[in-house]
Design a protein around this motif. Structure first.
Motif, PDB file in Angstrom:
ATOM      1  N   SER A  60      70.804 -13.952 -35.489  1.00 35.97           N
ATOM      2  CA  SER A  60      71.113 -13.727 -34.582  1.00 35.97           C
ATOM      3  C   SER A  60      72.565 -14.310 -35.257  1.00 35.97           C
ATOM      4  O   SER A  60      73.167 -14.865 -35.425  1.00 35.97           O
ATOM      5  CB  SER A  60      70.815 -14.975 -33.827  1.00 35.97           C
ATOM      6  N   PHE A  92      66.417 -21.474 -29.448  1.00 38.21           N
ATOM      7  CA  PHE A  92      66.972 -20.212 -28.300  1.00 38.21           C
ATOM      8  C   PHE A  92      66.448 -20.135 -26.934  1.00 38.21           C
ATOM      9  O   PHE A  92      65.015 -20.046 -26.905  1.00 38.21           O
ATOM     10  CB  PHE A  92      66.270 -18.873 -28.703  1.00 38.21           C
ATOM     11  N   SER A  96      65.249 -15.020 -24.767  1.00 43.52           N
ATOM     12  CA  SER A  96      66.004 -13.908 -25.727  1.00 43.52           C
ATOM     13  C   SER A  96      65.394 -12.946 -25.624  1.00 43.52           C
ATOM     14  O   SER A  96      63.445 -12.773 -25.266  1.00 43.52           O
ATOM     15  CB  SER A  96      65.638 -15.006 -26.948  1.00 43.52           C
ATOM     16  N   ILE A 113      67.937 -11.963 -32.901  1.00 44.47           N
ATOM     17  CA  ILE A 113      67.820 -11.942 -31.978  1.00 44.47           C
ATOM     18  C   ILE A 113      68.907 -12.210 -30.951  1.00 44.47           C
ATOM     19  O   ILE A 113      69.599 -12.714 -31.582  1.00 44.47           O
ATOM     20  CB  ILE A 113      67.332 -13.601 -32.145  1.00 44.47           C
ATOM     21  N   GLU A 114      68.974 -11.652 -29.362  1.00 41.01           N
ATOM     22  CA  GLU A 114      70.389 -11.689 -28.773  1.00 41.01           C
ATOM     23  C   GLU A 114      69.436 -12.803 -27.777  1.00 41.01           C
ATOM     24  O   GLU A 114      68.747 -13.116 -26.798  1.00 41.01           O
ATOM     25  CB  GLU A 114      69.959 -10.529 -28.135  1.00 41.01           C
ATOM     26  N   ALA A 115      70.180 -13.899 -27.801  1.00 39.27           N
ATOM     27  CA  ALA A 115      70.142 -15.212 -27.303  1.00 39.27           C
ATOM     28  C   ALA A 115      69.759 -14.364 -25.543  1.00 39.27           C
ATOM     29  O   ALA A 115      71.032 -13.685 -25.065  1.00 39.27           O
ATOM     30  CB  ALA A 115      70.998 -16.140 -27.046  1.00 39.27           C
ATOM     31  N   GLY A 116      69.255 -14.988 -24.585  1.00 35.35           N
ATOM     32  CA  GLY A 116      68.654 -14.634 -23.168  1.00 35.35           C
ATOM     33  C   GLY A 116      69.801 -15.529 -22.728  1.00 35.35           C
ATOM     34  O   GLY A 116      70.931 -16.827 -22.821  1.00 35.35           O
TER      35      GLY A 116
END
Length: 161
Positions: A60, A92, A96, A113-116
């Motif tokens: 990330s 996270f 995500s 991983i793209e955090a939400g």
């Protein structure tokens, strides 16, 4: 007596050097994990994982936050189930998203991983719903060639002047 003492020291030095080389080789191939802290596991489903392998990095923002623990095939949904082991210190949001990315043009693949924005965090055993499969270079080349071939078709016979 002096010569045998030197032989022992040289032997120990050679053994330590060989162990150091084995350690470096295992570290560079991501086959050795020296993190002893506990973590949590989440799963995700992908349509195509490309060349993703177990022990690959989970990153990330470019930082390694975990590893791929296992990859299995679900013969009911025809998708790959990927289990990620994330480090406990990184939490996270539940919304995500996961992407399979490649480091460089032809480098190794990893999960990004793209955090939400959800307030609740992922917990052990959760499933990540938002995933994006790997981009397969051969498919891109095939689509490019197909589109170029479609552009280069001769005009129909009735279009002639």
């Amino acid at each position: 007596m002096q010569q045998s003492k030197n032989d022992v020291w040289v032997g120990l030095f050679v053994i330590l050097g060989a162990l150091a080389l084995v350690f470096l080789a295992l570290q560079s191939a991501n086959l050795l994990n020296l993190h002893f802290e506990s973590g949590y596991r989440v799963t995700a489903r992908f349509d195509n994982i490309g060349g993703l392998k177990p022990k690959a990095a989970v990153r990330s923002a470019g930082v390694v936050v975990g590893r791929i623990e296992s990859i299995t095939f679900d013969d009911k949904t025809f998708q790959a189930n990927v289990t990620l082991a994330l480090q406990k210190r990184y939490a996270f949001p539940k919304d995500s998203s996961l992407k399979i990315l490649t480091s460089g043009l032809l480098g190794e693949q990893y999960v990004g991983i793209e955090a939400g924005a959800d307030e609740a965090s992922l917990a052990d055993g959760d499933r990540v719903a938002s995933t994006q499969s790997a981009v397969v270079l051969e498919n891109l080349i095939g689509q490019f060639l197909y589109s170029k071939a479609a552009e280069g078709t001769p005009p129909a016979a009735n279009d002639k002047k």
